[in-house]
Design a protein around this motif. Structure first.
Motif, PDB file in Angstrom:
ATOM      1  N   LYS A 490       0.820  -1.225   0.000  1.00 13.26           N
ATOM      2  CA  LYS A 490       0.000   0.000   0.000  1.00 13.26           C
ATOM      3  C   LYS A 490       0.850   1.271   0.000  1.00 13.26           C
ATOM      4  O   LYS A 490       0.319   2.371   0.085  1.00 13.26           O
ATOM      5  CB  LYS A 490      -0.915   0.000   1.242  1.00 13.26           C
ATOM      6  N   LEU A 491       2.177   1.113  -0.068  1.00 10.93           N
ATOM      7  CA  LEU A 491       3.019   2.318  -0.085  1.00 10.93           C
ATOM      8  C   LEU A 491       2.731   3.075  -1.368  1.00 10.93           C
ATOM      9  O   LEU A 491       2.681   2.480  -2.444  1.00 10.93           O
ATOM     10  CB  LEU A 491       4.497   1.930  -0.044  1.00 10.93           C
ATOM     11  N   SER A 492       2.567   4.369  -1.244  1.00 12.64           N
ATOM     12  CA  SER A 492       2.206   5.164  -2.417  1.00 12.64           C
ATOM     13  C   SER A 492       3.297   5.088  -3.483  1.00 12.64           C
ATOM     14  O   SER A 492       4.482   5.198  -3.191  1.00 12.64           O
ATOM     15  CB  SER A 492       2.003   6.610  -2.002  1.00 12.64           C
ATOM     16  N   THR A 493       2.863   4.903  -4.722  1.00  8.70           N
ATOM     17  CA  THR A 493       3.857   4.875  -5.807  1.00  8.70           C
ATOM     18  C   THR A 493       4.161   6.288  -6.291  1.00  8.70           C
ATOM     19  O   THR A 493       4.954   6.472  -7.195  1.00  8.70           O
ATOM     20  CB  THR A 493       3.349   4.027  -6.995  1.00  8.70           C
ATOM     21  N   ASP A 494       3.508   7.283  -5.697  1.00 12.01           N
ATOM     22  CA  ASP A 494       3.812   8.671  -6.083  1.00 12.01           C
ATOM     23  C   ASP A 494       4.880   9.290  -5.199  1.00 12.01           C
ATOM     24  O   ASP A 494       5.324  10.395  -5.427  1.00 12.01           O
ATOM     25  CB  ASP A 494       2.559   9.554  -5.968  1.00 12.01           C
TER      26      ASP A 494
END
Ligand code: ARG
Length: 587
Positions: A490-494
């Motif tokens: 769930k770590l943001s890819t942004d």
């Protein structure tokens, strides 16, 4: 995603053309990873290879290449060292964007090959009239690993086991089946023949003690070759018993389950055609009643050309004939471009000989690659071939069980020291994964062409280039996620990845090199390169882990570091899976 190496190669090639004209378009840009990280990440040695051609000093060539290089979007300004090496350092900001790109990709940015080949990996190919022993270890481990890597790279891989399922050794087993389990030949139901190992041993005992039994065994071979129905049935029962027991061990080892068995017997119907075809091509010569092909480049002590016998004077065929039939079948029916044989180095001349005949017969053309990916022996700690104390070959099952037992002992000691309580399932699972991985990794991490010493103690150590060390690095990352209650998926890819500390930059570069390493393994079929890569990855991760706080860091650094840790774990997981090793979340 194009690898950094590939990007640099393209850039240097373009600069060569820009500086010296189109005739250099095909020169190899000679880009490699830097021999010393002090000078950069990659280097090109091309300037040193051109002075003769260009009649310019290498350093001047290097200068002109650098003037024409367009790499500032991803590299610091290239520098020239010594007589004309061009050094490149990748910009950390560029590394960060590349990492972001692979973050959302299951293949970690490694694109499948553009032109996939059909490749047969011929493994584990045991002779099944024998009990499984340590000699069966390497073909299974190395073959499995090569097949996994080539498949991942995008090739169409056929795993084919060229099982030794025919010939003289079966006489003894068939005779024993007839003697001890004659009902097996008449009953409709499958009879329980007990443990394969007991069956073998008893057959051997009868063979050694009784001349009449030996005669019955010889007769069985003749009947088998004549296609006698009842004998064929007996042979099938023995083969079946054997295959099932082999399969159990492969399952325990975690060898890829779908291997097509295509034993030597499969080629029986094609053997006469092989002989006729060789005859028509004018390659056959009769010598002492046997049909042979005289080999080029193979001579006996007197300097005379050596024959490869393809049909014995009694009309029988042999290992070479079968392999020639297999070559022909693989080219004509399977339509392969490549066949890889992970087989011991003692068979070097066998393969050189059949490949030569295959070429001269026109089966193997320039569009085919037939490769004997040979390997050395497994030695005991005394440096001699691994044997039991009583001098027999070590049974494979015993060897694997011992590795699992010792892994269990290590684990229990550690649990006690750390005052940890774990369930029996946990202990079973961890001992099994660690024990088996240790054996596999110890094998794969050696250059396959040499012999290696089998040492439980070394392969199970938590320190050094071992499976437990690598698994532990993976476990460490999972520990971070448990401790911080973090779901890596769930770590943001942004999130912008920040690479400032040296250990971060070093780790980032390494993560991005998996694709390059796999290409090397594809070329030279040396899995130890992948092992070395994963070992260094674990070391670099551990250095990063020691120097850089992760959960304690402030945002946005914290997320950036979590991503770096997760990418390390995923690279380890993927790399290990290609070695045939599964990871565990805790150990
Ligand atoms: N069965 C052979 C052995 O155990 C190995 C076969 C390898 N493959 C082949 N096509 N010859 O020695």
């Amino acid at each position: 995603m194009q690898s950094l190496l590939k990007q640099l190669k393209n850039s240097v090639s373009e600069a060569l053309v820009a500086a010296f004209g189109a005739e250099l378009a095909d020169s190899d840009p000679l880009v490699v990873t830097a021999s010393n990280p002090k000078f950069g990440d990659y280097q090109s040695n091309v300037a040193l290879s051109l002075p003769k051609k260009l009649k310019i000093a290498p350093r001047n060539i290097a200068e002109r290449i650098v003037e024409n290089l367009k790499v500032d979007n991803f590299c610091e300004t290239p520098t020239i060292a010594g007589p004309g090496f061009i050094n490149f350092t990748i910009k950390p900001t560029y590394l960060a964007t590349q990492l972001s790109k692979i973050q959302a990709d299951d293949r970690l940015g490694i694109e499948p090959v553009r032109s996939p080949q059909r490749i047969i990996v011929d493994y584990p190919s045991p002779n099944i009239a024998k009990e499984m022993h340590v000699g069966h270890l390497r073909p299974a481990i190395i073959g499995d690993c090569l097949a996994r890597i080539l498949e991942f790279i995008g090739h169409d891989v056929l795993r084919i086991s060229h099982v030794g399922d025919w010939g003289t050794p079966f006489g003894m087993l068939i005779a024993y089946l007839r003697e001890a389990y004659s009902e097996a030949l008449t009953s409709k139901e499958k009879l329980d023949l007990g443990e394969l190992s007991t069956f073998y041993r008893q057959a051997k005992k009868r063979f050694d003690e009784d001349e009449n039994f030996r005669e019955a065994a010889r007769l069985s071979v003749v009947q088998l070759q004549a296609g006698d129905e009842e004998t064929i049935l007996a042979w099938k029962i023995v083969c079946d018993l054997s295959s099932r027991s082999y399969q159990k061990i492969y399952d325990l080892m975690g060898i890829y389950p779908e291997i097509t068995p295509r034993g030597e017997s499969f080629y029986n119907p094609f053997l006469p055609e092989v002989i006729t075809e060789l005859e028509e091509l004018g390659l056959l010569v009769e010598s002492d009643g046997a049909k042979c092909v005289f080999l080029e480049g193979f001579t006996n002590r007197e300097g005379e050309p050596l024959p490869l016998i393809v049909q014995k004077s009694d009309g029988g065929y042999n290992y070479a004939t079968t392999d020639l039939a297999a070559i022909r079948y693989r080219v004509k029916v399977d339509k392969v471009q490549q066949v890889i044989y992970p087989v011991g180095s003692e068979q070097k001349s066998h393969f050189a000989q059949i490949f030569q005949v295959g070429k001269r017969a026109g089966w193997i053309t320039e569009n085919h690659q037939f490769i004997h990916a040979y390997f050395g022996l497994v030695l005991g700690e005394d440096g001699a071939k691994l044997k039991t104390r009583s001098g027999e070959a070590v049974r494979l099952k015993d060897l694997l069980d011992e590795a699992i037992n010792l892994a269990r002992k290590d684990l229990e000691t550690r649990l006690k020291e750390e005052g940890r309580e774990e369930t029996a399932e946990f202990v079973d699972r961890v001992s099994q994964v660690v024990g088996i991985s240790a054996v596999k990794y110890a094998d794969l991490s050696q250059n396959r062409t040499s012999d290696y010493k089998f040492s439980y103690q070394k392969m199970l150590a938590l320190q050094g280039n071992t499976a437990p060390y690598l698994l532990y690095a993976y476990v460490r990352v999972q520990g971070i996620s448990r401790k911080g209650n973090i779901d890596f998926t769930k770590l943001s890819t942004d999130t912008k990845i920040l690479l400032e500390e040296e250990t971060e930059i070093i780790l980032a570069k390494h993560i991005l090199q998996l694709g390059e390493v796999l290409q090397e393994v594809e070329k030279d079929l040396l899995p130890n390169r992948l092992c070395q890569y994963l070992f260094e990855l674990s070391q670099k991760f551990n250095q990063f882990y020691d120097r850089c706080p992760i959960l304690q860091a402030d945002e946005p650094l914290r997320t950036s570091r979590l991503i770096l840790a997760d990418l390390t774990a995923r690279t380890l997981e993927l790399g290990l899976s290609l070695l045939g090793i599964s990871v565990i979340e805790r150990m």
